[in-house]
Design an enzyme around this catalytic site. Structure first.
Site, short mmCIF file in Angstrom:
data_model
loop_
_atom_site.label_atom_id
_atom_site.label_comp_id
_atom_site.label_asym_id
_atom_site.label_seq_id
_atom_site.Cartn_x
_atom_site.Cartn_y
_atom_site.Cartn_z
N LYS A 119 0.86 -1.18 0.01
CA LYS A 119 0.11 0.03 0.03
C LYS A 119 0.99 1.18 0.21
O LYS A 119 0.52 2.12 -0.63
CB LYS A 119 -0.99 -0.12 1.15
CG LYS A 119 -2.27 -0.79 1.10
CD LYS A 119 -3.25 -0.33 2.15
CE LYS A 119 -4.48 -0.88 1.67
NZ LYS A 119 -5.54 -0.70 2.84
N LYS A 202 -5.41 -10.76 -6.40
CA LYS A 202 -6.44 -10.80 -5.57
C LYS A 202 -7.70 -10.14 -5.98
O LYS A 202 -7.52 -9.07 -6.56
CB LYS A 202 -6.06 -10.74 -4.39
CG LYS A 202 -7.10 -10.73 -3.00
CD LYS A 202 -6.46 -10.08 -1.80
CE LYS A 202 -6.61 -8.43 -1.71
NZ LYS A 202 -6.51 -8.02 -0.40
N LYS A 205 -11.70 -4.64 -3.98
CA LYS A 205 -12.35 -3.51 -4.10
C LYS A 205 -11.58 -2.17 -4.66
O LYS A 205 -12.30 -1.31 -5.35
CB LYS A 205 -13.34 -3.07 -2.92
CG LYS A 205 -12.37 -2.91 -1.75
CD LYS A 205 -13.22 -2.79 -0.40
CE LYS A 205 -12.55 -3.52 0.85
NZ LYS A 205 -13.21 -4.01 1.98
#
Ligand code: TYM
Length: 341
Positions: A119, A202, A205
């Site tokens: 991230k 993966k 969202k």
């Protein structure tokens, strides 16, 4: 202290940082419901809004997404009378215990978290301090309830190992047996649901392509279209699951089929081995719509009354705090903080 000394208790959470996906449903929600229905655990489930704001969230969107996630929990089968359902920020004990854990966890442990590395990327100087400390707050979520079991998808495994390390270091440093060493529960055919566009990534969202995921708010036509357009290889399905080893997109669709219909992957292969995609994909879309359409309808029904959702969350937070407050008070006492009498 032996495991038997702790009440069998489940804690798990979902970030309301966007709409939920089929990955969240199969890897988490569906299994939360199974653990609730097993009747052996006290279950505490949480929309982790404080985690969500470690990256920028539009305030109105965050509120909407938190209510929508709560609606998804209930539509999936979580009964707020049997399980505790609330949003994290309404139970301040999470943030308070997280501060204690910030003093227990080591910088090196946090720096090794793959989610942090993914991230923050190359721009870690610019990432929030909260994003770095994220796993200590997650440990606090779990340990504020002395949770013994935590159902999650595969991607949360490393964070749960860190939770165990924090509990063990706290117990060791203060020479107590206070926090349980929590068991991760990562089970079933869909602990890692992959993107419909790339079987090595993966389902998420945050993927820029909406075609890569099934959203819990997608209608029947959209679900069918996404499965029919899902990327696959040209080969038909083999006879055995083992033969899917190097075919990530094909294996993902078989895993999703098995998880949605509640059968083993071997059973899916026994029925569909040899089928071409022209046969298998429409069947998968049918199974998905059958399972998900009633859930989406129920979510929409619940979302029409946000006041009722807020009432449920407030009530859940009250019950959550009844468990967490004495555990936090005892933690403060162990650490040597003076409490008001
Ligand atoms: P989050 O919000 O990313 O995801 C919520 C849950 O959904 C699972 N999941 C998946 N499972 C299978 N396939 C996928 N593609 C997929 N995508 C998501 C996740 O593994 C997770 O179980 N840090 C956590 C939230 C959290 C938490 C906690 C979890 C905060 N505190 C305490 C458990 C206990 C997270 O970001 O999950």
């Amino acid at each position: 202290m032996t495991d038997a000394a702790f009440t069998p208790r489940v804690f798990s959470g979902i970030q309301p940082s966007g709409g939920l996906t089929l990955g969240n449903y199969l890897g988490a929600l569906k299994r939360f419901v199974e653990m609730q229905d097993a009747g052996t655990f006290e279950c505490v489930y949480c929309m982790v809004d404080l985690h969500a704001i470690t990256v920028w969230q539009d305030p109105e969107e965050l509120r909407k997404n938190t209510r929508e996630a709560a609606a998804a929990f209930i539509a999936a089968g979580i009964d707020p009378a049997r399980s505790i359902l609330f949003n994290q920020s309404q139970a301040p004990e999470h943030a308070q215990l997280a501060w204690i854990f910030n003093t227990v966890a080591r910088m090196g442990w946090m720096g090794r978290m793959t989610q942090w590395k993914d991230k923050a990327g190359k721009n870690s100087e610019n990432a929030s301090l909260g994003l770095f400390a994220y796993p200590a707050l997650m440990a606090a979520d779990i340990l504020a309830y002395h949770a013994t079991h935590v159902p999650v998808g595969e991607d949360q495994k490393q964070h749960l190992e860190l939770t165990r390390d924090i509990a063990a270091k706290f117990n060791h440093d203060y020479d107590v047996d206070f926090f349980p060493i929590t068991e991760p529960v990562i089970e079933g055919p869909a602990t890692r649901v992959m993107s419909l566009r790339d079987g090595t990534k993966k389902m998420s969202k945050s993927d820029p392509s909406d075609m890569s995921r099934i959203n819990l708010t997608d209608d029947a036509d959209t679900i069918s279209k996404k499965f029919k357009k899902a990327r696959t290889d040209p080969e038909p399905l083999p006879e055995t699951y083992a033969e899917l080893k190097d075919r990530p997109e094909a294996r993902n669709l078989v895993d999703i089929f098995a998880a949605l219909s509640g059968v083993s992957t071997d059973a899916v292969m026994a029925e569909h081995g040899g089928a071409g995609w022209g046969q298998f994909k429409p069947r998968l879309a049918e199974v998905a719509v059958e399972k998900m359409a009633p859930m989406t309808d129920e979510m929409n029904r619940l979302m029409a009354d946000p006041g009722e959702i807020d009432r449920i969350l407030g009530e859940g937070a009250g019950r959550a705090r009844e468990i967490a407050a004495p555990i936090l008070a005892k933690t403060y006492d162990i650490v040597g903080l003076i409490a008001s009498k």
